[in-house]
Structure formats: structure tokens, C-alpha cells
Design a protein around this motif. Sequence first.
Motif, PDB file in Angstrom:
ATOM      1  N   SER A 195      -4.357  29.429 -36.315  1.00  0.00           N
ATOM      2  CA  SER A 195      -5.089  28.357 -37.000  1.00  0.00           C
ATOM      3  C   SER A 195      -4.650  26.968 -36.548  1.00  0.00           C
ATOM      4  CB  SER A 195      -4.900  28.493 -38.513  1.00  0.00           C
ATOM      5  OG  SER A 195      -3.574  28.137 -38.867  1.00  0.00           O
TER       6      SER A 195
ATOM      7  N   TYR B 265     -11.274  16.450 -48.666  1.00  0.00           N
ATOM      8  CA  TYR B 265     -11.176  17.759 -47.998  1.00  0.00           C
ATOM      9  C   TYR B 265      -9.883  18.464 -48.393  1.00  0.00           C
ATOM     10  CZ  TYR B 265     -10.920  20.983 -43.935  1.00  0.00           C
ATOM     11  OH  TYR B 265     -10.822  22.083 -43.105  1.00  0.00           O
TER      12      TYR B 265
ATOM     13  N   TYR C 180      -6.388  26.727 -49.111  1.00  0.00           N
ATOM     14  CA  TYR C 180      -6.589  27.378 -47.818  1.00  0.00           C
ATOM     15  C   TYR C 180      -5.755  26.740 -46.703  1.00  0.00           C
ATOM     16  CZ  TYR C 180     -10.664  29.324 -50.188  1.00  0.00           C
ATOM     17  OH  TYR C 180     -11.480  29.968 -51.066  1.00  0.00           O
TER      18      TYR C 180
ATOM     19  N   ARG D  62     -18.153  16.186 -43.369  1.00  0.00           N
ATOM     20  CA  ARG D  62     -19.552  15.753 -43.345  1.00  0.00           C
ATOM     21  C   ARG D  62     -19.648  14.228 -43.287  1.00  0.00           C
ATOM     22  NH1 ARG D  62     -19.311  15.063 -49.153  1.00  0.00           N
ATOM     23  NH2 ARG D  62     -18.500  16.917 -50.162  1.00  0.00           N
TER      24      ARG D  62
ATOM     25  N   SER E  71      -4.232  19.956 -35.982  1.00  0.00           N
ATOM     26  CA  SER E  71      -5.472  20.733 -36.003  1.00  0.00           C
ATOM     27  C   SER E  71      -6.670  19.816 -36.130  1.00  0.00           C
ATOM     28  CB  SER E  71      -5.487  21.676 -37.212  1.00  0.00           C
ATOM     29  OG  SER E  71      -4.505  22.661 -37.076  1.00  0.00           O
ATOM     30  N   SER E  72      -7.757  20.197 -35.500  1.00  0.00           N
ATOM     31  CA  SER E  72      -8.993  19.423 -35.608  1.00  0.00           C
ATOM     32  C   SER E  72      -9.702  19.723 -36.924  1.00  0.00           C
ATOM     33  CB  SER E  72      -9.923  19.768 -34.444  1.00  0.00           C
ATOM     34  OG  SER E  72     -11.171  19.126 -34.604  1.00  0.00           O
ATOM     35  N   VAL E  73     -10.153  18.676 -37.572  1.00  0.00           N
ATOM     36  CA  VAL E  73     -10.987  18.822 -38.755  1.00  0.00           C
ATOM     37  C   VAL E  73     -12.152  17.862 -38.609  1.00  0.00           C
ATOM     38  CG1 VAL E  73     -11.131  18.169 -41.212  1.00  0.00           C
ATOM     39  CG2 VAL E  73      -9.303  19.677 -40.430  1.00  0.00           C
ATOM     40  N   GLU E  74     -13.347  18.301 -39.018  1.00  0.00           N
ATOM     41  CA  GLU E  74     -14.470  17.372 -39.168  1.00  0.00           C
ATOM     42  C   GLU E  74     -14.949  17.466 -40.595  1.00  0.00           C
ATOM     43  OE1 GLU E  74     -17.686  17.635 -36.408  1.00  0.00           O
ATOM     44  OE2 GLU E  74     -16.563  16.514 -34.916  1.00  0.00           O
TER      45      GLU E  74
ATOM     46  N   GLU F 121     -18.594  22.480 -44.005  1.00  0.00           N
ATOM     47  CA  GLU F 121     -17.330  21.983 -43.434  1.00  0.00           C
ATOM     48  C   GLU F 121     -16.456  23.192 -43.134  1.00  0.00           C
ATOM     49  OE1 GLU F 121     -16.682  17.548 -45.280  1.00  0.00           O
ATOM     50  OE2 GLU F 121     -15.904  19.224 -46.460  1.00  0.00           O
ATOM     51  N   TRP F 122     -15.762  23.146 -42.021  1.00  0.00           N
ATOM     52  CA  TRP F 122     -14.963  24.296 -41.607  1.00  0.00           C
ATOM     53  C   TRP F 122     -13.494  24.100 -41.910  1.00  0.00           C
ATOM     54  CZ3 TRP F 122     -18.730  27.269 -41.387  1.00  0.00           C
ATOM     55  CH2 TRP F 122     -19.884  27.011 -40.649  1.00  0.00           C
ATOM     56  N   LEU F 123     -12.827  25.212 -42.170  1.00  0.00           N
ATOM     57  CA  LEU F 123     -11.371  25.217 -42.219  1.00  0.00           C
ATOM     58  C   LEU F 123     -10.847  25.103 -40.787  1.00  0.00           C
ATOM     59  CD1 LEU F 123     -10.801  28.035 -44.869  1.00  0.00           C
ATOM     60  CD2 LEU F 123     -10.436  25.560 -45.148  1.00  0.00           C
ATOM     61  N   PRO F 124      -9.585  24.703 -40.615  1.00  0.00           N
ATOM     62  CA  PRO F 124      -9.060  24.497 -39.255  1.00  0.00           C
ATOM     63  C   PRO F 124      -9.292  25.689 -38.323  1.00  0.00           C
ATOM     64  CG  PRO F 124      -7.517  23.601 -40.843  1.00  0.00           C
ATOM     65  CD  PRO F 124      -8.609  24.259 -41.641  1.00  0.00           C
TER      66      PRO F 124
ATOM     67  N   PHE G 162     -24.133  20.951 -46.552  1.00  0.00           N
ATOM     68  CA  PHE G 162     -23.268  20.170 -45.662  1.00  0.00           C
ATOM     69  C   PHE G 162     -22.007  20.975 -45.340  1.00  0.00           C
ATOM     70  CE2 PHE G 162     -25.925  17.076 -47.756  1.00  0.00           C
ATOM     71  CZ  PHE G 162     -26.189  16.123 -46.785  1.00  0.00           C
TER      72      PHE G 162
ATOM     73  N   GLU H 145     -10.201  19.731 -51.972  1.00  0.00           N
ATOM     74  CA  GLU H 145     -11.113  20.869 -52.082  1.00  0.00           C
ATOM     75  C   GLU H 145     -10.560  22.138 -51.457  1.00  0.00           C
ATOM     76  OE1 GLU H 145     -15.337  18.461 -52.013  1.00  0.00           O
ATOM     77  OE2 GLU H 145     -15.052  20.136 -50.636  1.00  0.00           O
TER      78      GLU H 145
ATOM     79  N   ARG I 192      -7.668  13.919 -27.866  1.00  0.00           N
ATOM     80  CA  ARG I 192      -7.636  15.297 -28.365  1.00  0.00           C
ATOM     81  C   ARG I 192      -6.461  16.055 -27.764  1.00  0.00           C
ATOM     82  NH1 ARG I 192     -12.375  19.863 -27.220  1.00  0.00           N
ATOM     83  NH2 ARG I 192     -11.096  21.672 -27.761  1.00  0.00           N
TER      84      ARG I 192
ATOM     85  N   ARG J 182     -12.908  25.763 -37.404  1.00  0.00           N
ATOM     86  CA  ARG J 182     -13.209  24.650 -36.504  1.00  0.00           C
ATOM     87  C   ARG J 182     -12.827  24.992 -35.056  1.00  0.00           C
ATOM     88  NH1 ARG J 182     -15.839  20.399 -34.293  1.00  0.00           N
ATOM     89  NH2 ARG J 182     -14.396  18.848 -33.477  1.00  0.00           N
TER      90      ARG J 182
ATOM     91  N   THR K 281     -18.630  24.985 -50.333  1.00  0.00           N
ATOM     92  CA  THR K 281     -18.451  23.554 -50.105  1.00  0.00           C
ATOM     93  C   THR K 281     -18.997  22.803 -51.304  1.00  0.00           C
ATOM     94  OG1 THR K 281     -20.550  23.560 -48.929  1.00  0.00           O
ATOM     95  CG2 THR K 281     -18.558  23.724 -47.615  1.00  0.00           C
TER      96      THR K 281
ATOM     97  N   ARG L 115     -14.991  30.743 -50.120  1.00  0.00           N
ATOM     98  CA  ARG L 115     -14.964  29.296 -50.234  1.00  0.00           C
ATOM     99  C   ARG L 115     -16.373  28.711 -50.246  1.00  0.00           C
ATOM    100  NH1 ARG L 115     -14.190  24.827 -46.800  1.00  0.00           N
ATOM    101  NH2 ARG L 115     -15.084  26.122 -45.189  1.00  0.00           N
TER     102      ARG L 115
ATOM    103  N   GLN M 176     -15.232  24.512 -32.003  1.00  0.00           N
ATOM    104  CA  GLN M 176     -14.862  23.738 -30.813  1.00  0.00           C
ATOM    105  C   GLN M 176     -14.985  24.576 -29.547  1.00  0.00           C
ATOM    106  OE1 GLN M 176     -10.961  21.972 -31.852  1.00  0.00           O
ATOM    107  NE2 GLN M 176     -11.891  20.034 -31.244  1.00  0.00           N
TER     108      GLN M 176
END
Lengths: 452, 452
Positions: free
Chosen positions: A346, B93, B100, B43, B38-41, A12-15, A10, B96, B29, A18, A5, A3, A22
Motif C-alpha cells: 500500500s 479524507y 483504513y 474529489r 503514498s499518492s492520494v487524490e 475516492e481511493w484508498l492509497p 465522487f 473519513e 512524484r 490509488r 464515500t 467503505r 496510477q
Amino acid sequence: MARTTSLSGFPEWLPEERIVEQHVLDSLRRTFELHGFSSVETRAVETVEQLLRKGEIDKEVYGVSRLQQDENDSAKEGSLALHFDLTVPFARYVVENNGYLTFPFRRYQIQKVWRGERPQEGRAREFTQADVDVVGDGTLPFRYDVELALVMIDALSALPIPPFVLRVNNRKLAEGFYRGIGLDDAPAVLREIDKLEKIGADAVARNLQDAVGATGEQARAALALAAIRTEDTSFVERVRELGVSNELLEEGLAELAEVVGEASQRAPGKVVADLSIARGLDYYTGTVYETVLVGHEQLGSVCSGGRYESLASTGKKNFPGVGLSIGVTRLVTRILSQSMARASRSVPSAVLVALTDDASWSAAQDVATALRARGIATEVAATAQKFGKQIRHAERRGIPFVWFTTVGEDGSVSHEVKDIRSGEQVPADPTAWQPPAEDLHATVLTQDQDPA
Amino acid sequence: MARTTSLSGFPEWLPEERIVEQHVLDSLRRTFELHGFSSVETRAVETVEQLLRKGEIDKEVYGVSRLQQDENDSAKEGSLALHFDLTVPFARYVVENNGYLTFPFRRYQIQKVWRGERPQEGRAREFTQADVDVVGDGTLPFRYDVELALVMIDALSALPIPPFVLRVNNRKLAEGFYRGIGLDDAPAVLREIDKLEKIGADAVARNLQDAVGATGEQARAALALAAIRTEDTSFVERVRELGVSNELLEEGLAELAEVVGEASQRAPGKVVADLSIARGLDYYTGTVYETVLVGHEQLGSVCSGGRYESLASTGKKNFPGVGLSIGVTRLVTRILSQSMARASRSVPSAVLVALTDDASWSAAQDVATALRARGIATEVAATAQKFGKQIRHAERRGIPFVWFTTVGEDGSVSHEVKDIRSGEQVPADPTAWQPPAEDLHATVLTQDQDPA
């Protein structure tokens, strides 16, 4: 990880990635708080003036302005830019709030920072740093230089990363030594010493003579100092053998011996006195730290810092500080790319409550509420598909348990829960059932723990 | 709170205020994860093109560019800007990473966003949002519209805030009704209805006639719809009494009845069907939510959202979504300014280990390490000042316990711990002593719990 970005630099993580990040952030927070550091966050923007005070990194700074800017905007508050580290904003915060803080003030700060550098492995344009600093009002006992090293050794030891070494040096030691041999332009010498790893001792020796005006003997002495690296305080003896005498050098030797002596006793093998470290010595005023992962030295330092005799100052007051900063994104990127750790699943959910028919959704919510009340993360299926389909949905998301509720013809309700990994299905009470401790939360498994 | 920040619209908290904010963030949270999100962040930056796709808020967007920009910069990756919400970045996100992710995909996202608006109470230029959304691949069962309301009711109920009401409306209901009475330009009608609270029914009726071309009867009907507000599904009957028939209206009635019926049963008094809600109806396609704190209605909505039939799409795929967003900074600002809650102390530390003399620092670190191993946040004094001074330092920082270690003439070591609030001092073992549960961590006390 094929994958990519869409915006280079910049990440970005998949769940599931992440969850690993965390875990790292939670672990750092826990360690910092156990050591009595308070959390602070500062705004993402500073005035450009504030950011560029310390030097020439303007090429890396991202300016910020409203797309439809009034003429008033920058006149009123100066031009704004994204912070590129957490030290400059923290220094401003201390000055602005010094009347509300108790000194020595211990703070940690975990936030994103931005630098417009060319993206490459280990270098992103947006990344997270985790800083700890202690700041004094007027004075700050040297002991904090020791303590901060211990805090970061604790913090890094709790992470799913390979063994690391905290390398420590001292500006006073280096500068005192150079003066002792007659080289008064310490920054110039340090600039050359900094190239040691890249270009080798011979080239550095030539540079010291050509660019700094050192004699051959002075160059040899400076290189002899930079060759010293010990896991205990024996570096003091090694420096003494070079026969240089200078007051500032003595002060530096005593300081570095205190850090390395205490840290090597409390955390054997985690710290070295490394007199080749030159980076950072130009802006720190005493202790300087950097940290490498053993076997990943080319990644660069993952935790650096040092002592500032004047981290911040107002007209009247001076605030010395000492602190270190962990490159969280650099660490997490490496953890993920080298599969040093992975999430056990996940999603947070431990249980999926299946739907027997569409009318049972509300009853299924009751089950979920009962489970959540005991801290069991639970989701409810949205449609009454065939059980096989609902189980496959749980499987795809890595949810270990599926819950079934059936209402008998006499109105009696019975519950069963299935471990979809083993296939075992047992009767269960929504107000009492508990999953095995290791299934309660998504956890992070290191390579050693990984059953796969 | 006489303290002002140096940059208007960019709030920064003192350490004791940050503890309250962290409590809010941790609580959110926890709730979101208990519900399987699930947590996502994402950019902080998006391309300007991406950000401005949905409409005309370009005045509020902060552009980002390197202070020393190459000509290549924007040519290569388009102009960049800070995100102004978390929905647009999340939609990108999903597109993209859709290969996944497992759908329906449940994610929460807690991050700062930026808007260049004029700062005022309840409106900052940098603020934190906490979003939950569920996104489907192709379809998304309506049930999620019910579930998401329940998730946010759970999340808000766990916060130290006054009672709140989640107001729900439905775009199909409003649009179907307007069509049923012969008004086909729903957005235009909604724009006028949105002014109800500000300018009153008479003025809105006039506007509907002048600006939208409604007859007096049409205007009266639209206002009659907007006057309906019920805590249960009786709004359906009230709408029917207006005698309008339209297929889309029926669909909207059924949907809203499902949300309000289920939520009013599971969380009585927390939800109302409010047919005056017009804001957001122009971009959401079905359910729309907003939330007010009772007694703080003028603060505006603290939690809003709705259903998008097309949250995101690629050429081939469409991703419907439903979600809500909490204005965390707006809530925290109100909590702090009205003293709804405060931190029990300003630092994480439960214990300060005092120094008897300078040589005892390392022994004091041993005590601290033993305490931290059991999760007790501990700091060590840096200098051996008089005990009175060390105790006052703990007092100023709000640390409840001070630890004393003395070495007898025979080398025997004894420990005592003092509760500096009561003055009580007792013998203690660093490997066994435990503070009372309420002193272990800095906690957040609501007004009711506050002993002060």
C-alpha cells in the motif's frame, strides 16, 4: 469494500487502490506516447455557451461561480461551467492555438470531467477520461480511423482487465442503407435501432412503423442490417445480400472494411464490425467505435469514439478529427470491485530504516539517502521504539525490508537488512544493497499473478 | 510567449510547454515516492460548509451547482464548491478513512485547485499544487518537522529552477517572545510584522503602538526579533541577547534549532531561520516554512507549509500534521516565461516511418510496432507524399529520425533510417536499431544544458 464515500458519485481511493489507478494511468500514458501523441491539458471550466453548443445535456452540466460574485464576473467572461467531456475543450483548444500546432495534430488528454447525473454503478459525477484524437487542418486521411482503433487496442491490451471487443460501425453505411431503402430520416431510425437490446426486434419493428413511418418491409430491412456482426470483412457480403444499393452505403462499406480488415489482421479477435451500433451515429459522421469487456457487457462501453468531419472550425478553417475516449474511472472501479488486480503493497517504500536510539536519526537519514540515490524508496522511523514495534509498523504498511544500523563500542558501524516476510536478516552495505527487482516498487498484480 | 489564453487566470500550455510541466510533475512524484509518501487524490468538490470552516476566504471560493438544479440537490448533500487548497480536503479524507489508514500516514497529493482571485503574475484562478504531509493519530513526533523540510529540499533541488532558500520560523518562538515582552495578542502583532517588507520598520513600529497598544520599547523588541535571520542555529544566541525569557519561547527556540541545525548540515545554504516570517503563523501551531527562488523573491513563496497540532479531528480523535505545498503552476509559469528550461522537442515521437507508396502503410505499421516494442515512440505517415514533404513534416514536429522501407523487385525488404538533423542515412534493422539515449524521449533542457 464496505467503505462508502461521503459524497455519492465522487469516488475516492484508498492509497492501495490509488496505486492501481496510477498503474492504469501510467500505462495509458506510455502507450499513447509510444504512438507519438502529445499530452495536452485544458482548464476544468468552459463558458456555458461553449459547452451547450452541441446539444441538450444542460441538465448534466455543473455551473461554476464565485460564492461572492461581482456583477462584473459573468458579464466579463460569460458564465462558467465544468467540462463534461474532453472533446469540447479540445476543439476549443485547437481553434485557439491552431497557429501554434502542427497538423495532423496528435494529442492525448487524461483529466477529470464532471456530470451531474444520478450516480449508479459505472456512472460517477466526477470521473477520469483518457482521450486520444488526431486532428487535421482542412483534411484528415481516412487511415487515421484505422490507426486510432489500433492505438486503443494497444492501450487496453496493456491494462489489467478482462478480454475486450472493439465494436465498429459507420454512419455512412447506416445512413446510406436507410436512404437506399427509402428511409431518409436516419437519426430517427437510429434512435429506434438503439433500443434493440432493451426492447427486442419486434418492438423496434413496430416503432419504426409507428414513429418513423416505415413500411413493414423497410423495418425488416433495417433490422436485418442491425443483425449483422462479423469479426472480419465478411459483413460486406452480408450487407450486399440485402440487395440495397446506394453511393453513401458503398462509401461506408469501404471505410468499415478498411478498419475491420486491418484491425482484425493486426489484433485478431479484438474487433468486430457490429452494424447494430446506433449510439453516437447521430453526432459522428463516419466511423464509430465502442468497446465492451467480455463478461461485463452490462457495464456499458469503456472506450468510445468516432470520426467528426468537423471537430472544430474557425470562420475560415475546418478541422476534422477522429478519436476515442476511455472511461478510466469506470474501468478502475470495476477492476477494484471485482478484485481483477491489486497493489503488491500500500506504500511506495521498500525499506524502513529502524532507529536504534533517538540519537541515531541523522545516521539513519544517511542510510536512507544512500538507498534513495539508487532509486530505492525508503523511510526512516521517527522514534526509537522497540525493534519489534518498528518491524510491526513496517508490516502494517506492507514495507518488505527493515534496515538496522549498529555502532560498536569501538565506533565501527555495521548494517543489516531484514526481509520481514521470511525473517531472513543479512549484512548489507547502504551504498550497494539492492532489493529483488519485484520488491523495488509497489507493483500491480492481476488475479492470475496473485500468489494469494 | 505572445500567446494569450482566452480565459484570464486559467493557464493552458502548448504541447512543448506541457512537456516541461510533466517533467516537473514526474520529478516531484519520484522524489515523494522515494521518501515513502503514498499518492492520494481527493474529489474536486467539497461542501461549502467544509471549505469555509477555517475562515473568511469565501470571496475566493467557486461554488458548483447543476445548471438545472433540483430543489433536492443542495438539501441532500449541502452546497458544493471547488476546493481552494489540498489541506482541507485531505483533513476530511483522513477523518473519513482513518480506520483504513496506517499512522503516521505519509501522503502526497498533486492536483488542481481553484480560487476566484484577481489574476496576476504568479496568481492563477486554476493552478496545480503538490502537497506532502505526515499525519499522526493522537501524536506526531517533532522529527517530522525536520524530515518534511528535507523532503522538500530534495524535491525542489531536482527541478529546473534557480537556487532557492527555505525560510523557517516557529509560532511558539514568536508568540512566546511577544508574551515575554508583555504583548499577549500574538495574531495582532504578527499582522503588523507581516507588513515589514512592504511599509518598512518605522511604519510597523508606529502601527504596533497605535493598533496593538505596544510601548515604544515593546515595538522595538518585536522588530529586533524580526530582524534576525541566520543560516545556522546562531539565531538562538541572537534571540537570547534580547533578554526575553518565556517557556513557550524556549520551546520554539529548541524546535527551530532542530530543524535549522539538521537541514543546514544536510543541505548547506538551502535553509535559513528567518524570524520575520509572520504569514501563516496565525493558523500553524509550530514550525512554519516558506520558500523563495533567489533572484525571484517578488514571485512570492513557491513552497509553504507548517505544523498543525490539529490538522483534523473527529469527536474522539485528534490528528496532528506537518506538511508543505509547492505551487507547481507558479513555478512552471516562471520556468517558461524566463526560459529556464525547454523541451528538446514538442512531441514524444523519436521516429516517423515514411510511406513509400499507399500500399505500404501496413508494412510501415509493422516497423512501428517493432520499434515501440523496445520503447521507441514512433508514428507512421498517413499518406505517401514525396519523401521531402514527409521529412519536412518530421522536421516541423521535431522528430529526429525518419525511417524508410523499400521492397526490391525480388521482394527483398531493406530498411534505412535518416537522422534529419545531420542528414546521415544508414541501413537499420527494425528489431534491433536504437536511437542515441538522448533522443529516445523528449527531454527537458535547462538553460545551461541548452546548446542553442
